[in-house]
Design a protein around this motif. Structure first.
Motif, mmCIF file in Angstrom:
data_model
loop_
_atom_site.group_PDB
_atom_site.id
_atom_site.type_symbol
_atom_site.label_atom_id
_atom_site.label_comp_id
_atom_site.label_asym_id
_atom_site.label_seq_id
_atom_site.Cartn_x
_atom_site.Cartn_y
_atom_site.Cartn_z
ATOM 1 N N SER A 118 2.868 -15.235 58.849
ATOM 2 C CA SER A 118 4.070 -16.030 58.612
ATOM 3 C C SER A 118 4.620 -15.742 57.223
ATOM 4 O O SER A 118 3.890 -15.266 56.336
ATOM 5 N N GLY A 119 5.894 -16.042 57.056
ATOM 6 C CA GLY A 119 6.522 -15.855 55.756
ATOM 7 C C GLY A 119 5.865 -16.696 54.679
ATOM 8 O O GLY A 119 5.741 -16.268 53.523
ATOM 9 N N THR A 120 5.453 -17.886 55.067
ATOM 10 C CA THR A 120 4.753 -18.765 54.124
ATOM 11 C C THR A 120 3.498 -18.079 53.592
ATOM 12 O O THR A 120 3.239 -18.058 52.385
ATOM 13 N N TYR A 146 13.985 -20.888 49.104
ATOM 14 C CA TYR A 146 12.815 -21.294 49.870
ATOM 15 C C TYR A 146 11.908 -20.087 50.057
ATOM 16 O O TYR A 146 12.377 -18.991 50.377
ATOM 17 N N HIS A 147 10.621 -20.303 49.833
ATOM 18 C CA HIS A 147 9.675 -19.195 50.003
ATOM 19 C C HIS A 147 8.497 -19.619 50.861
ATOM 20 O O HIS A 147 7.390 -19.123 50.699
ATOM 21 N N GLY A 148 8.736 -20.541 51.773
ATOM 22 C CA GLY A 148 7.636 -21.078 52.555
ATOM 23 C C GLY A 148 7.072 -22.299 51.861
ATOM 24 O O GLY A 148 7.534 -22.693 50.786
ATOM 25 N N GLU A 208 15.039 -15.293 46.288
ATOM 26 C CA GLU A 208 15.731 -14.754 47.455
ATOM 27 C C GLU A 208 16.912 -13.960 46.904
ATOM 28 O O GLU A 208 17.728 -14.501 46.164
ATOM 29 N N ASN A 213 18.618 -19.975 52.314
ATOM 30 C CA ASN A 213 18.122 -21.320 52.544
ATOM 31 C C ASN A 213 18.911 -22.344 51.735
ATOM 32 O O ASN A 213 18.534 -23.509 51.644
ATOM 33 N N ASP A 241 11.843 -12.033 47.756
ATOM 34 C CA ASP A 241 11.524 -12.629 49.051
ATOM 35 C C ASP A 241 12.605 -12.221 50.041
ATOM 36 O O ASP A 241 13.687 -12.803 50.086
ATOM 37 N N VAL A 243 12.186 -12.270 53.333
ATOM 38 C CA VAL A 243 11.803 -12.755 54.660
ATOM 39 C C VAL A 243 13.055 -12.901 55.534
ATOM 40 O O VAL A 243 13.051 -12.531 56.703
ATOM 41 N N MET A 244 14.134 -13.406 54.937
ATOM 42 C CA MET A 244 15.354 -13.582 55.716
ATOM 43 C C MET A 244 16.269 -12.356 55.651
ATOM 44 O O MET A 244 16.863 -11.946 56.631
ATOM 45 N N LYS A 274 10.227 -12.726 59.563
ATOM 46 C CA LYS A 274 11.331 -12.854 60.520
ATOM 47 C C LYS A 274 11.613 -11.555 61.311
ATOM 48 O O LYS A 274 10.906 -11.295 62.260
#
Ligand SMILES: *Cc1c(COP(=O)(O)O)cnc(C)c1O
Length: 434
Positions: A118-120, A146-148, A208, A213, A241, A243-244, A274
């Protein structure tokens, strides 16, 4: 629809008895916008259907992973084939190597990558790695990013620079966040002040690159460049980050977009999730060899996972990355997303509603604000009641946007121009009712 025939509502009532808030991730509960969450039965291409069999054009795409749309036949085939070979082994597979090679070929800032679920988990591991590599404790994050939900990241901005953030969640001891410094996004002078004050103690700055987020807020080029310069100057690591944004805003991620404006730009550590799982639980973090070699079993920074590199998730992610590597894929996605943004903007303008838009690749943000915001505080100036009326108006008409004004939106390759145009048409009606 009467209450008794609303299957979403009856399932939600049941759900609330057995799952906190009725959901397994808070934003799904519709708390920000009110009303009953739609329980999804199935999805295909750009659409999903809820328990009432209402069809929605899907502009969240599982919050990013479904960049090819739902149920892409080639991805499905890869997953089915992998499932027949086994669900999980707890021993290495060749497909993990192939996926790692693929990721590294798309993001050359990394020499090695570690797969997680998971990204978290990826974000949390990246922080530990940065602290382990530098031997320092302090981390810098930005308000609204947001980073998890790792403990050290559940922090809200304190009242001043010297006062470190306060934990933003019960169950997170103040001790755990005492080394987390929270700064304003896009605020260069605050950043410079922080490095002047305790630059020698900072292990990393995590950000990010385009904040997805807090709706959609780009880091300014100047801000990004200063983070890169200051981290280098002070021996801290820059964690991107993605992730997105990774594989979504461009094939090479946001780092490839910023590298066009900042020659030679690359982050030290990249966090991914993601899209790389294509809808399966898969995430990753990577960096140059010298940093990654600090990870166990090579080095002293511990990190592990029973399901890491899961064979079905890697099959799904690998096929997804291969398909989105087709020449022109992201250019087409960017154009399609731009069509949606331009369409919404034109209709809002015609209705006299303040509106601003931005997008990159298949990620977008729109605001009921006359100008694009640059910070969390500016994002939160949005008229929440107005947004909620817009959201529900679109939802009733079968267009599913993120159920909160501070979330980004997502377009997939399965969205056709006709899909986009129908959504814009619906927005025309909704804007008139606001
Ligand atoms: C979604 C997200 C995460 C967390 O990923 P999960 O898989 O939900 O744990 C971390 N960082 C960013 C930028 C995200 O968008």
């Amino acid at each position: 629809m009467t209450q008794s025939t609303d299957l979403n509502l009856s399932i939600f009532e049941r759900a609330k008895r057995v799952i906190p808030g009725g959901v397994n991730s808070p934003v799904r509960a519709f708390n920000a916008v009110g009303g009953t969450p739609r329980f999804v039965r199935r999805a295909q291409g750009a659409y999903f259907w809820d328990q009432n069999e209402q069809q929605f054009t899907d502009y969240i795409g599982s919050w990013g992973p479904m960049i090819l749309g739902h149920g892409h036949p080639e991805v499905l085939a890869a997953v089915q084939a992998a499932a027949l070979e086994g669900f999980s082994f707890g021993a290495p597979t060749e497909r993990e190597v192939v996926l790692a090679e693929k990721i590294l070929s798309l993001m050359p800032s990394m020499d090695m990558v570690r797969l997680v679920s998971s990204g978290t988990e990826a974000g949390m591991s990246a922080l530990r790695l940065a602290r382990g590599y530098t031997g320092r404790n302090k981390i810098v994050k930005f308000n609204g990013c947001y980073h998890g939900h790792a403990d050290a990241l559940l922090v809200k901005a304190g009242s001043g620079l010297a006062t470190f953030g306060a934990s933003s969640s019960a169950g997170v001891p103040q001790d755990v966040v005492k080394d987390t410094v929270v700064l304003e996004y896009n605020d260069v002078s605050q950043l410079e002040q922080a490095f002047a004050q305790f630059g020698g103690d900072i292990a990393c700055v995590i950000m990010e690159p385009i904040a997805g987020n807090m709706n959609f807020v780009r880091a300014s080029v100047d801000f990004t460049r200063r983070i890169r310069e200051l981290t280098r100057e002070h021996g801290a690591l820059m964690i991107y980050d993605e992730v997105m944004t990774g594989f979504r805003v461009a094939l090479g991620g946001a780092q490839s977009v910023y590298a066009q404006q900042i020659p030679g730009f690359e982050p030290d550590i990249t966090v991914m999730g993601k899209v790389i799982g294509g809808g399966m639980p898969l995430a990753a973090f990577g960096a140059r060899r010298a940093i990654m070699e600090k990870l166990s079993p090579l080095g002293p920074v511990y990190q592990a996972g029973t399901l890491s590199g899961n064979p079905i998730a890697t099959a799904c992610g690998l096929r997804t990355l291969e398909l989105i590597s087709a020449p022109g894929f992201h250019e087409a996605l960017h154009a399609r997303t731009g069509r949606l943004m331009a369409g919404l903007k034109a209709e809002a303008d015609a209705a006299g509603i303040p509106f601003s838009v931005d997008h990159q690749g298949g990620l977008f943000g729109f605001y009921l604000l006359p100008e694009l915001p640059a910070t969390w505080a500016e994002v939160m100036k949005t008229d929440g009641a107005l947004f909620n009326r817009f959201f529900h108006g679109m939802l009733e008409r079968g267009h599913y946007f993120a159920p909160a004004l501070y979330e980004a939106g997502f377009v997939s390759a399965a969205h056709t121009e006709a899909d986009i145009d129908k959504t814009v048409q619906a927005a025309r009606e909704v804007f008139k009712t606001l």
